[in-house]
Design an enzyme around this catalytic site. Structure first.
Site, PDB file in Angstrom:
ATOM      1  N   SER A 559     -29.794 131.574 -57.119  1.00  0.00           N
ATOM      2  CA  SER A 559     -28.529 132.265 -57.462  1.00  0.00           C
ATOM      3  C   SER A 559     -27.217 131.548 -57.341  1.00  0.00           C
ATOM      4  O   SER A 559     -27.312 130.245 -56.481  1.00  0.00           O
ATOM      5  CB  SER A 559     -28.528 133.399 -56.264  1.00  0.00           C
ATOM      6  OG  SER A 559     -27.096 133.953 -56.281  1.00  0.00           O
ATOM      7  N   TYR A 572     -28.890 137.599 -47.663  1.00  0.00           N
ATOM      8  CA  TYR A 572     -29.385 137.289 -49.154  1.00  0.00           C
ATOM      9  C   TYR A 572     -28.868 135.978 -49.389  1.00  0.00           C
ATOM     10  O   TYR A 572     -29.551 134.969 -50.017  1.00  0.00           O
ATOM     11  CB  TYR A 572     -28.707 138.262 -50.260  1.00  0.00           C
ATOM     12  CG  TYR A 572     -28.946 138.019 -51.650  1.00  0.00           C
ATOM     13  CD1 TYR A 572     -30.040 138.255 -52.228  1.00  0.00           C
ATOM     14  CD2 TYR A 572     -28.024 137.244 -52.258  1.00  0.00           C
ATOM     15  CE1 TYR A 572     -30.078 138.109 -53.402  1.00  0.00           C
ATOM     16  CE2 TYR A 572     -28.241 137.105 -53.661  1.00  0.00           C
ATOM     17  CZ  TYR A 572     -29.324 137.538 -54.318  1.00  0.00           C
ATOM     18  OH  TYR A 572     -29.652 137.241 -55.447  1.00  0.00           O
TER      19      TYR A 572
END
Length: 682
Positions: A559, A572
């Protein structure tokens, strides 16, 4: 004959072909051919012209359509008899068929076209039924044919398919007006009839009569006594051993060129390998040309009992492979001449493992599966021939003439160029929706076989069915945070397609909370799924990739958050940074095995995302002060390119990283975020 009658003739031929081809007791996949004769008006002269419609080269009777037929003028075909130069030059006759074609389109005429055009009957079937080939390969096949059929079916000694065989059968038909067909020594059957229904009935009668005779007269155990220790392992143990051996066997089968595999552990195969005569019979090889073109002249057979350890089996298989390659090279040298095509490869296409089953190989899953089906046909043929007599396949020299036939080489040259990921086997986690599903679809579209692993097995199977079914994709359930479940998913991949080449760590979840609201359970769950999950998947996949020795790719869907620090996202973003560093660590460790490890850093992929749909989207929208429905547009406007990132954009990047054009890149992270300057790699 009117156009409607012409269409009816073709329709009857297609219907008959489909019925015969749908029943594996009649013929093997893509084996045999059918024909019908009729009259059509020549559009140039206006005169009636006699035609023969015959299944074209490479087609399958069970799925045949009108476009798969070749239409030829009978007057021109029959005139070829006058210019036939003899068996030494009969390959030239296939090219001559092109000058007999009527109209545009249609399939290329096959080598068996002469059989159909020259036999004086309105309808002709040529088939490869196991029962018929059992008679055709028996040592006393000619006597058996007379005993079984009387004068209704005539024996034809082995002759390579071609123009001369067509002449031979035409002569037999003329000299034996009472006959309805013939047994082709070493090969199959041919039947004829005045109507399509009569021809089909004759074909079926020849087949069922042969099978009935075998059933009544064959000895009880044609493959001999059971060998102690060679019986089938219990199913769970058998499948586990197959999964453990599959990478080694695929490595063996892929020495010359990469192959996709298929496992067959049916009772037919397991019983054959448990019997005393299996070693002698496998060494004799197959006989029907359709069989050995798909399976090679003979298989590689592991000569260890069913309870031998995986390690002993692996070591012995490698030894046997060396001997197999030397034996195949010697076979080629024995029969090759200056005009023979180069040797196409010395690896086995069929590998037999007692107690476990048969591994078959091909350029794709369908080809591998069909090769296995053909060897099952060969086992059935051997059973019938041994039950009545002695199995006696055609001579090795004849096998070579067909395997390295110039016409077969030309047929291979006509095949379409393989797709970029052909022969590659991919496993994508979290692939039932969103980014993972888009990746699976793209990889399959580029030629890969794909295993869709997802927490929800039903959705995984549904996604696989959308992509194309079991020859292209399979769906399996997998909780990537569970080591046993991960191993089961990797085993499922190697059992489905024979091995593994490409793994995409995409499974994920997101807990979007500020630091003070993030619980220990939140932290553990986030890391279990993505950090631990990626580690477990990569570790199990690496075991397969290393054993195969074919290199491979591992791709992490990380990400932008692995680089860029944003608010209210501690669990996350931390786990994405963990994944990003796993890429670097594994690239450094696995490079010596030819395994590339790369990552992709997407951002703002809202459309189709399970994470966003599961509440993450609403929370991120609240953080940024926008409506959830506008979150994708919001992300797009903050990028340099002002473009929304979609799942297919991430899939494109995965393909590029694993494509033949990027073979020297590892340890790389590719941003797919439409340009976020704060996340530039430094």
């Amino acid at each position: 004959m009117t156009q409607g009658t012409i269409n009816a003739t073709v329709d009857e031929l297609i219907a008959r072909s489909n019925r015969l081809g749908a029943d594996p007791t009649n013929t093997n996949y893509a084996g045999g051919n059918t024909s019908a004769k009729g009259t059509e008006t020549d559009p140039v002269t206006g005169d009636p012209v006699e035609l023969v419609w015959v299944k074209g080269s490479g087609g399958d009777l069970g799925t045949l359509k009108p476009a798969g037929l070749a239409a030829l003028r009978l007057d021109r075909m029959r005139a070829l008899v006058n210019v036939y130069p003899g068996v030494e030059r009969e390959d030239e006759m296939v090219a001559a068929f092109d000058y007999c074609l009527h109209g545009k389109g249609g399939a290329a005429p096959s080598i068996d076209t002469a059989m159909h055009g020259l036999v004086d009957s309105a309808h002709v079937d040529h088939l490869h039924p196991d029962a018929g080939i059992a008679i055709a390969t028996a040592a006393d096949g000619e006597a058996l044919t007379e005993r079984i059929y009387g004068d209704k079916v005539v024996w034809v000694p082995w002759r390579r398919p071609g123009f001369q065989l067509g002449l031979d059968i035409a002569a037999i038909k003329e000299k034996n007006p009472q006959a309805i067909g013939c047994i082709l020594g070493g090969h199959g059957i041919t039947a004829w009839g005045d109507t399509s229904d009569a021809c089909e009935q004759n074909s079926r009668w020849i087949i069922t009569t042969a099978q009935a005779y075998i059933d009544e007269h064959a000895k009880a155990e044609p493959f001999g006594a059971l060998l102690e220790g060679y019986g089938a392992l219990p199913e769970a143990q058998r499948r586990a051993k197959a999964a453990a051996l599959a990478p080694t066997i695929r490595s063996i089968a892929s020495t010359d060129r990469p192959m996709v595999g298929h496992l067959t552990d049916s009772d037919v195969v397991l019983d054959f390998l448990a019997r005393a005569e299996h070693t002698r019979l496998t060494e004799l090889g197959t006989s029907c040309p359709d069989h050995f073109l798909r399976t090679k002249v003979k298989p590689l057979v592991l000569d260890l009992p069913a309870d031998a350890s995986v390690e002993d089996c692996q070591a012995r298989l490698r030894e046997l492979h060396e001997a197999y390659r030397a034996d195949y090279a010697a076979y080629y040298e024995r029969w090759a001449d200056d005009d023979s095509p180069a040797m196409r490869g010395a690896d086995p296409l069929i590998v037999l493992v007692p107690g476990v089953g048969m591994f078959s190989y091909g350029k794709d899953k369908q080809t591998a599966r069909v090769a296995g089906e053909f060897y099952v046909n060969a086992i059935n043929v051997m059973r019938g021939a041994e039950g009545l007599s002695t199995y006696t396949p055609i001579d090795e020299s004849e096998k070579f003439r067909i395997e390295y036939w110039a016409l077969e080489e030309a047929k291979l040259a006509r095949m379409p160029k393989p797709k970029p990921l052909a022969t590659r086997i991919a496993l994508v986690t979290g692939a039932a929706s969103g980014i993972g599903k888009a990746i699976a679809q793209r990889l399959a579209a580029e030629g890969a076989c794909v295993v869709i692993a997802d927490l929800d097995p039903a959705k995984a199977q549904e996604a696989a069915a959308e992509i194309g079914g079991p020859d292209v994709a399979v769906g399996v359930g997998a909780d990537v945070s569970d080591a046993d479940a991960v191993k089961a998913s990797i085993d499922a991949a190697v059992l489905a397609f024979g091995g593994l080449d490409l793994v995409v760590n995409n499974a994920g979840m997101s807990i979007s909370k500020p630091l003070l609201e993030t619980t220990e359970a939140d932290w553990d769950r986030q890391h279990d799924v993505m950090a631990k999950g990626s580690f477990l998947v990569s570790r199990e996949a690496a075991r397969v990739l290393i054993e195969q020795g074919l290199g491979g790719d591992i791709v992490y869907i990380a990400s932008k958050n692995a680089i860029f620090a944003g608010p209210n996202n501690i669990a996350y973003s931390a786990v994405k940074a963990d994944q990003a560093h796993q890429v670097r660590l594994l690239a450094a460790e696995l490079g010596e095995h030819g395994i590339k490890v790369n990552g992709i850093n997407p951002d703002g992929v809202v459309q189709g995302s399970g994470i966003f749909a599961g509440g993450w989207g609403a929370k991120r929208a609240a953080v940024y002060g926008v409506e959830e429905k506008d979150l994708g547009k919001f992300y797009a406007q903050r990028t340099l390119l002002k473009r929304e990132v979609l799942p297919e954009h991430v899939a494109n990047a995965v393909f590029v990283l694993c494509s033949p054009d990027l073979t020297h890149t590892t340890g790389l992270h590719v941003p797919v975020d439409a340009g976020v300057a704060a996340a530039f790699l430094r």
